[in-house]
Every structure is written in structure tokens, then in C-alpha cells.
Design an enzyme around this catalytic site. Structure first.
Site, mmCIF file in Angstrom:
data_model
loop_
_atom_site.group_PDB
_atom_site.id
_atom_site.type_symbol
_atom_site.label_atom_id
_atom_site.label_comp_id
_atom_site.label_asym_id
_atom_site.label_seq_id
_atom_site.Cartn_x
_atom_site.Cartn_y
_atom_site.Cartn_z
ATOM 1 N N PRO A 22 0.801 -1.219 0.000
ATOM 2 C CA PRO A 22 0.000 0.000 0.000
ATOM 3 C C PRO A 22 0.837 1.273 0.000
ATOM 4 C CG PRO A 22 -0.111 -1.096 2.148
ATOM 5 C CD PRO A 22 0.807 -1.901 1.284
ATOM 6 N N GLU A 23 0.990 1.858 -1.166
ATOM 7 C CA GLU A 23 1.594 3.178 -1.280
ATOM 8 C C GLU A 23 0.461 4.135 -1.627
ATOM 9 O OE1 GLU A 23 5.186 3.347 -3.632
ATOM 10 O OE2 GLU A 23 5.652 1.254 -3.225
#
Length: 289
Positions: A22-23
Site C-alpha cells: 500500500p503506497e
DNA sequence: ACTATTTCCTGGATGC
DNA sequence: TGCATCCAGGAAATAG
């Protein structure tokens, strides 16, 4: 376009599923999905697992803050999911960082509790928000004093001028600077590598030594890469939020990330991998200077 | 004041 | 088959 067709022609070898990370684009996608699904809901009760909890605020404070609060809005700030809450007229925020493996799922109360579930918020509708995180790098936090904002600049909002200034005088590799959340909020290892590739800049170059023209290219590359990823993720938001896995959330083809030894999609050279600041960095020696 | 390195944590892949 | 080892990486903590 030629790149896309090259990808399509590429025989799918060693299908090691790239783990979901998760960026910014992923968190943006998730936050939008949560906004659609749970905005307006009231949190009735909260359960927080014992054991070493992935918490930045005391469990009691989190529970006390959330219980009875209405979710006014769900948004993203850097890599954080922010639930803006209204509780008895006072504003508060529930801030969730997914770390590497964290997930915030919307579940029905009869759904089986997944392994590594650390927190559950039961909503007025009977549904539940479940925080699941095997690796425990994620963090839960609440704030009441001030409105939460990520410390760094938002990559999609920052001006070129401010962006360029962030790197001035920085005697660290440009890759490290991109990863520094106090400078830019939301860029992780994948998008750092992908942005540097598109900008034609080697990850080890000192930030201070990157020319103005290159910074301009980097600025454009960062925005392009992030926007494309958000656009790609947007189509499967609800799947992600409801489903167990993240499959299908992010289908954008990486051009260098985790492609060590494979041919560069632009020039055919072998993609290299080196470790910078403890992080795998992938780049093309011919395309990046 | 900065920058670099270490640490946390588990599952999956790899090696013998 | 089974067990040990390595690797993934965000960010806080620690060291230089």
C-alpha cells in the site's frame, strides 16, 4: 503504447504474485472505497485484540474516541487512511497506516474472522470495519487535538517549485529522498523506482546533484506514475474493500520494480538491482543516468 | 542538523 | 519431508 504491447507479448514467466504494497495510489483507492461504503455510519462498538497491538494510541483511548462517533468522511493523507469523525460535536480522527500487509476490510458480522485481525469496529448497519495485518507494520491512532495531515508534501498537489526545493542541499541518494515521508508523503519503494526510471535518473544520484531539468522530469514522472496507478486501481475498489485479498486492485505493469535481470522495456538492457538505504532498487543502466 | 543503519514482524520462497 | 535461512519494506529508534 508500444510498451503496453510489449508487455502483452511478454510470456508470463515465474508468476510470483507481486505482493500488494500500500503506497499512495493503493491507499487512495482504499480510502475512496471506504468513503463510498462507510461514510455516514456510526461506530457502535470497538474491539481491539490483546497481544502486542499495532497501536500508536492507547487501546482505551482509541475505543473511547471511536465509540459513538459518526464517520463524516474517509480520506487519504500520505499513506494514511484518515477517518474524520464527529463525536458529540467535537471533531476527531481515526488514522490508519497499513504498513506493508495491513488491510481495512468491510465485513458482515457473520463473516469469519481472518487470522491476524487486530481490531474490529462495529457499525450502525451491523457491518464491521476490520483491521487485519499479519506483519504488524500497520498502525492505528486517534487524534482529537488538531486535524491530521501527513508531514510531507502531497506529490499530486505540490508545485514544481516546491518539489524542486525539497531536494536542494540533500546529500542523500535521490531514491532515499523520494522515500522520505517528511519530504513527499506517499511514495514507497515501487513508485520511487518507477518514477526514477521514467525520469531517466539513477537511484543512487545524490539529490543535491540532480539538475533542474531532471527534477522537472522527475516531477512529471511521479505525477504520471501515481495518477496512472490510481486510475488502474479505481476500477476495482469495491472488490478490494470487500474481498479477502488485494488481487486485481493494482494491475499496472511495473517497468523496473522486481524485474531484475529482465530486459528493459525501452532498450532491452538487463534491469539491475542494487540496495540503497536497505531497500531494493531497480534500474536500467542505459536509460538512467 | 543531517544522514545512515538497525529493528520490528510474518509468510513465502529457497536451500540442503 | 522437514527444518533453517533469507527476503520483502515503512517508519521509528538508534548510531554516527
Amino acid at each position: 503504447m508500444q510498451i503496453l504491447s510489449a508487455i502483452a507479448a511478454e510470456p508470463e514467466e515465474s508468476t510470483t504474485a507481486i505482493p500488494f504494497m500500500p503506497e499512495l495510489p493503493e491507499v487512495e483507492t482504499i480510502a475512496r472505497g471506504l468513503q463510498r461504503q462507510v461514510a455516514g455510519e456510526v461506530i457502535e462498538s470497538v474491539w481491539i485484540g490483546s497481544k502486542p497491538e499495532p497501536l500508536k494510541s492507547p487501546a482505551r483511548l482509541i475505543a473511547r474516541t471511536l465509540e459513538g462517533a459518526r464517520i463524516a468522511q474517509v480520506r487519504r493523507a500520505g499513506k494514511h487512511i484518515v477517518f474524520d469523525l464527529e463525536a458529540k460535536g467535537a471533531a476527531a480522527q481515526w488514522i490508519v497506516h497499513l504498513g506493508m500487509t495491513g488491510r481495512m476490510l468491510v465485513a458482515q458480522n457473520q463473516d469469519e474472522i481472518a487470522k491476524h485481525t487486530h481490531a474490529i469496529a462495529t457499525l450502525g448497519s451491523g457491518r464491521e470495519l476490520r483491521f487485519v495485518d499479519p506483519r504488524r507494520f500497520g498502525r492505528l491512532e486517534v487524534r482529537t487535538a488538531q486535524k491530521f495531515e501527513a508531514p510531507g508534501q502531497e506529490p499530486l498537489k505540490v508545485t514544481l517549485e516546491t518539489f524542486a526545493q525539497l531536494f536542494h542541499g540533500r546529500k542523500m541518494p535521490i531514491k532515499s529522498a523520494l522515500l522520505n515521508q517528511k519530504l513527499l508523503a506517499g511514495i514507497g519503494n515501487i513508485y520511487a523506482d518507477e518514477s526514477l526510471f521514467r525520469a531517466g535518473i539513477r537511484p543512487r544520484r545524490l539529490a543535491d546533484r540532480v539538475t533542474r531539468a531532471e527534477l522537472h522530469r522527475l516531477y512529471d514522472a511521479v505525477q504520471q506514475v501515481l495518477s496512472e496507478a490510481i486510475a488502474a486501481g479505481g476500477s476495482s475498489i469495491s472488490d478490494y474493500v470487500n474481498a479477502e485479498g488485494a488481487e486485481g486492485l493494482f494491475q499496472v505493469q511495473h517497468r523496473v520494480y522486481r524485474r531484475e535481470g529482465e530486459p528493459c522495456l525501452v532498450c532491452g538492457s538487463k534491469i539491475r538491482r542494487t540496495v540503497i538505504a536497505g531497500r531494493s532498487s531497480h534500474w536500467c543502466a542505459k536509460c538512467q543516468k
